[in-house]
Scaffold this motif. Structure first.
Motif, short mmCIF file in Angstrom:
data_model
loop_
_atom_site.label_atom_id
_atom_site.label_comp_id
_atom_site.label_asym_id
_atom_site.label_seq_id
_atom_site.Cartn_x
_atom_site.Cartn_y
_atom_site.Cartn_z
N GLY A 72 0.82 -1.22 0.00
CA GLY A 72 0.00 0.00 0.00
C GLY A 72 0.85 1.26 0.00
N ASN A 73 2.15 1.09 0.16
CA ASN A 73 3.02 2.26 0.13
C ASN A 73 3.25 2.77 -1.29
OD1 ASN A 73 4.32 -0.37 0.21
ND2 ASN A 73 6.22 0.73 -0.20
N ARG A 74 3.03 1.89 -2.27
CA ARG A 74 3.20 2.30 -3.67
C ARG A 74 2.34 1.39 -4.54
NH1 ARG A 74 7.06 -1.22 -6.11
NH2 ARG A 74 8.03 -2.57 -4.59
N GLY A 77 -1.76 -0.51 -4.42
CA GLY A 77 -2.14 -0.43 -3.00
C GLY A 77 -2.24 1.01 -2.51
N ASP A 125 6.86 -7.82 6.78
CA ASP A 125 7.42 -8.50 5.61
C ASP A 125 6.58 -9.77 5.45
OD1 ASP A 125 8.76 -10.06 3.80
OD2 ASP A 125 10.73 -9.86 4.75
N THR A 126 5.72 -9.80 4.43
CA THR A 126 4.81 -10.95 4.30
C THR A 126 5.57 -12.24 3.96
OG1 THR A 126 4.35 -10.45 1.98
CG2 THR A 126 2.80 -9.56 3.58
N ILE A 155 4.92 -9.89 -5.23
CA ILE A 155 6.08 -9.80 -6.13
C ILE A 155 5.80 -10.73 -7.30
CG2 ILE A 155 7.85 -9.16 -4.44
CD1 ILE A 155 8.55 -12.13 -4.15
N VAL A 173 5.62 -14.78 -0.12
CA VAL A 173 5.19 -13.37 -0.02
C VAL A 173 3.73 -13.22 -0.45
CG1 VAL A 173 5.54 -11.05 -1.02
CG2 VAL A 173 7.52 -12.45 -0.38
N TYR A 231 4.84 -17.67 -9.86
CA TYR A 231 3.84 -16.59 -9.66
C TYR A 231 2.43 -17.16 -9.91
CZ TYR A 231 1.52 -12.02 -10.14
OH TYR A 231 0.68 -10.93 -9.99
N HIS A 263 -8.69 -9.81 -9.50
CA HIS A 263 -7.64 -9.46 -10.47
C HIS A 263 -7.80 -7.96 -10.72
CE1 HIS A 263 -5.22 -9.10 -14.00
NE2 HIS A 263 -6.25 -8.85 -14.78
N PRO A 264 -6.78 -7.15 -10.40
CA PRO A 264 -6.96 -5.69 -10.52
C PRO A 264 -6.91 -5.17 -11.95
CG PRO A 264 -4.75 -6.21 -9.71
CD PRO A 264 -5.47 -7.51 -9.82
N GLY A 265 -6.51 -6.05 -12.88
CA GLY A 265 -6.30 -5.62 -14.26
C GLY A 265 -4.81 -5.69 -14.55
N VAL A 266 -4.45 -5.40 -15.79
CA VAL A 266 -3.03 -5.33 -16.14
C VAL A 266 -2.64 -3.86 -15.91
CG1 VAL A 266 -1.30 -5.72 -17.92
CG2 VAL A 266 -3.36 -7.15 -17.84
N ASP A 270 5.52 -1.16 -10.70
CA ASP A 270 6.86 -1.76 -10.61
C ASP A 270 6.81 -3.28 -10.45
OD1 ASP A 270 7.90 0.73 -10.79
OD2 ASP A 270 8.18 1.00 -8.62
N LEU A 271 5.61 -3.84 -10.40
CA LEU A 271 5.51 -5.29 -10.28
C LEU A 271 6.26 -5.97 -11.43
CD1 LEU A 271 3.88 -7.41 -8.50
CD2 LEU A 271 2.32 -7.56 -10.43
N1 LIG Z 1 0.26 -4.67 -11.69
C1 LIG Z 1 -0.47 -5.61 -12.26
O1 LIG Z 1 -0.66 -5.64 -13.50
C2 LIG Z 1 -1.10 -6.68 -11.43
C3 LIG Z 1 -1.88 -7.65 -12.10
C4 LIG Z 1 -2.45 -8.67 -11.35
C5 LIG Z 1 -2.27 -8.71 -9.99
N2 LIG Z 1 -1.49 -7.77 -9.37
C6 LIG Z 1 -1.32 -7.89 -7.91
O2 LIG Z 1 -1.56 -6.64 -7.30
C7 LIG Z 1 -0.82 -6.58 -6.06
C8 LIG Z 1 -0.12 -5.22 -5.98
O3 LIG Z 1 0.85 -5.17 -7.01
P1 LIG Z 1 1.33 -3.81 -7.70
O4 LIG Z 1 1.09 -3.97 -9.15
O5 LIG Z 1 0.82 -2.65 -6.98
O6 LIG Z 1 2.90 -3.99 -7.50
P2 LIG Z 1 4.01 -3.00 -6.91
O7 LIG Z 1 3.82 -1.62 -7.40
O8 LIG Z 1 5.31 -3.67 -7.18
O9 LIG Z 1 3.70 -3.01 -5.34
C9 LIG Z 1 3.92 -4.17 -4.61
C10 LIG Z 1 3.60 -3.87 -3.16
O10 LIG Z 1 3.84 -5.07 -2.42
C11 LIG Z 1 4.75 -4.76 -1.37
N3 LIG Z 1 5.60 -5.92 -1.03
C12 LIG Z 1 6.35 -6.67 -1.86
N4 LIG Z 1 6.97 -7.63 -1.15
C13 LIG Z 1 6.61 -7.47 0.14
C14 LIG Z 1 6.93 -8.14 1.34
N5 LIG Z 1 7.77 -9.18 1.38
N6 LIG Z 1 6.35 -7.71 2.49
C15 LIG Z 1 5.51 -6.65 2.49
N7 LIG Z 1 5.19 -5.96 1.38
C16 LIG Z 1 5.74 -6.37 0.22
C17 LIG Z 1 5.60 -3.62 -1.92
O11 LIG Z 1 6.26 -2.99 -0.85
P3 LIG Z 1 7.83 -2.55 -0.94
O12 LIG Z 1 7.80 -1.11 -1.35
O13 LIG Z 1 8.35 -2.77 0.43
O14 LIG Z 1 8.49 -3.44 -1.95
C18 LIG Z 1 4.51 -2.80 -2.57
O15 LIG Z 1 3.81 -2.05 -1.64
C19 LIG Z 1 0.12 -7.77 -6.07
O16 LIG Z 1 -0.40 -8.77 -5.24
C20 LIG Z 1 0.11 -8.23 -7.52
O17 LIG Z 1 0.38 -9.60 -7.65
C21 LIG Z 1 -0.93 -6.74 -10.05
#
Ligand SMILES: NC(=O)c1ccc[n+]([C@@H]2O[C@H](COP(=O)([O-])OP(=O)(O)OC[C@H]3O[C@@H](n4cnc5c(N)ncnc54)[C@H](OP(=O)(O)O)[C@@H]3O)[C@@H](O)[C@H]2O)c1
Length: 351
Positions: A72-74, A77, A125-126, A155, A173, A231, A263-266, A270-271
């Protein structure tokens, strides 16, 4: 001939630049996984385009309610946190860098507009089971009722490494830490739910669950590790967990709780740091959802009255969409749920 050479070069370039991982596939099995992954990505983009008119969530004030979110910091989330605060929901963020998280959120949110809404930044840290237990304890010390738990941290396609607890990183995680956290916060979720208003758990999964397989004989995927496969497994695991937990909840009249997978979408975040799409950032800007759009289905699953009492669903763009057929297999769901409890040495519903 020239046409054929140009066409195949362009095809290879497209393949090269949209790889899930910066590693090249090393065998036919991995190449197959990669091709399926790319097909899924394109399908995900098309789905987001066609369902975009449904991707809406109505925000409304709910002062006094409490939500816990991992990450949720970036990324997506952070937009979820912003929406929860707009609803005057108190938020506890579980993050790896609480100070940084506070800085990011304060840049986005004008707290002078939010009278009496509280936000907490706690270390989590999950991927570390001890940290999950400590985080749960600190949440329990602050609140005896939790209305919403959003298992968001994640991740994707990271190179192989084992966590301190000995689990493959994405499994740990994305899934295992969240399974344990849900178990630990169950008493508080139970305390918040009422006959009129369920408490909710939202597991942020992914369309990648469709390609997932669960390998309980080698859960870390040590034989022929290919990052996107791990993943896919972790995201299917979240969907199986969602469905089985809802089934168990439905058997307990005193438990007013509903669970969703989303599923939030594509989404352009930074994922994709381990994916070769980082070489073409404009491509993501152009075609992917932004984080605000990505946050909508998650918030919808967390608060929308339209799905009150309809737990167990898998949502994308705020509508139910088909899920991996394996998630319909009751026997597999139960076996995997019990398998996870054994890994964590817990009984999910303590007596
Ligand atoms: N982006 C997409 O297209 C997409 C598609 C389908 C599903 N999702 C899902 O959406 C969720 C959010 O992803 P996002 O796209 O927002 O990715 P993101 O921008 O990379 O953010 C990932 C978040 O997870 C946190 N995180 C990672 N490893 C962690 C750990 N070990 N403990 C605690 N926090 C941790 C990160 O915190 P740090 O700053 O500490 O790393 C960050 O807040 C994920 O579950 C992802 O699988 C995303």
């Amino acid at each position: 001939m020239l046409f054929f050479v140009v066409l195949s070069s362009l095809g290879f370039l497209a393949f090269y630049l949209s790889r899930s991982s910066k590693e090249m596939p090393k065998n036919w099995q991995q190449l197959r996984s990669e091709i399926l992954w790319q097909y899924l990505g394109v399908r995900g983009l098309i789905e987001d385009y066609y369902l975009r008119k449904y991707n809406r969530v109505d925000l409304f004030k709910q002062p006094g309610r409490v939500a816990v979110i991992t990450g949720g910091n970036r990324g997506i989330g952070a937009d979820v946190v912003e929406k929860l605060l707009q609803c005057e929901i108190n938020v506890i963020m579980g993050v790896r860098n609480p100070k940084e998280a506070q800085k990011n959120i304060e840049l986005r949110v004008d707290f002078s507009e939010l009278d009496g809404v509280k936000i907490y930044y706690e270390y989590l840290d999950t991927g570390n089971l001890k940290s999950v237990r400590q985080f749960a304890k600190s949440v329990q010390q602050k609140f005896n009722k939790i209305d919403i738990l959003i298992n968001n941290a994640g991740i994707m396609a990271s190179p192989y490494y084992l966590t301190e607890d000995g689990f493959e990183s994405q499994f740990a995680v994305n899934y295992l830490g969240h399974f344990l956290l849900t178990h630990l916060l169950l008493p508080q979720l139970k305390a918040a739910g009422t006959q009129d208003l369920n408490s909710r758990v939202v597991n942020v999964s992914s369309c990648a669950n469709i390609l997932g397989e669960i390998n309980m004989n080698d859960i870390n995927g040590t034989k022929d590790y290919y990052p996107p496969n791990a993943y896919n497994q972790s995201k299917l695991a979240q969907v199986l967990f969602t469905r089985h937990l809802q089934l168990l909840i439905n058997q307990d009249e005193d438990l007013h709780l509903q669970v969703h997978a989303v599923h939030p979408g594509v989404v352009d975040t930074d994922l994709f740091v381990h994916s070769s799409t980082t070489y073409v950032p404009w491509f993501k800007k152009l075609l992917f959802k932004n984080t605000e759009e990505g946050s909508r289905t998650i918030v919808y699953a967390a608060i929308s009255p339209k799905i009150e009492g309809k737990g167990g669903s898998y949502l994308s763009n705020c509508v139910r969409v088909p899920v991996n057929p394996l998630a319909k297999d009751k026997v597999l769901r139960e076996k995997f749920f019990d398998f996870t409890c054994k890994l964590l040495d817990i009984s999910f519903f303590p007596k």
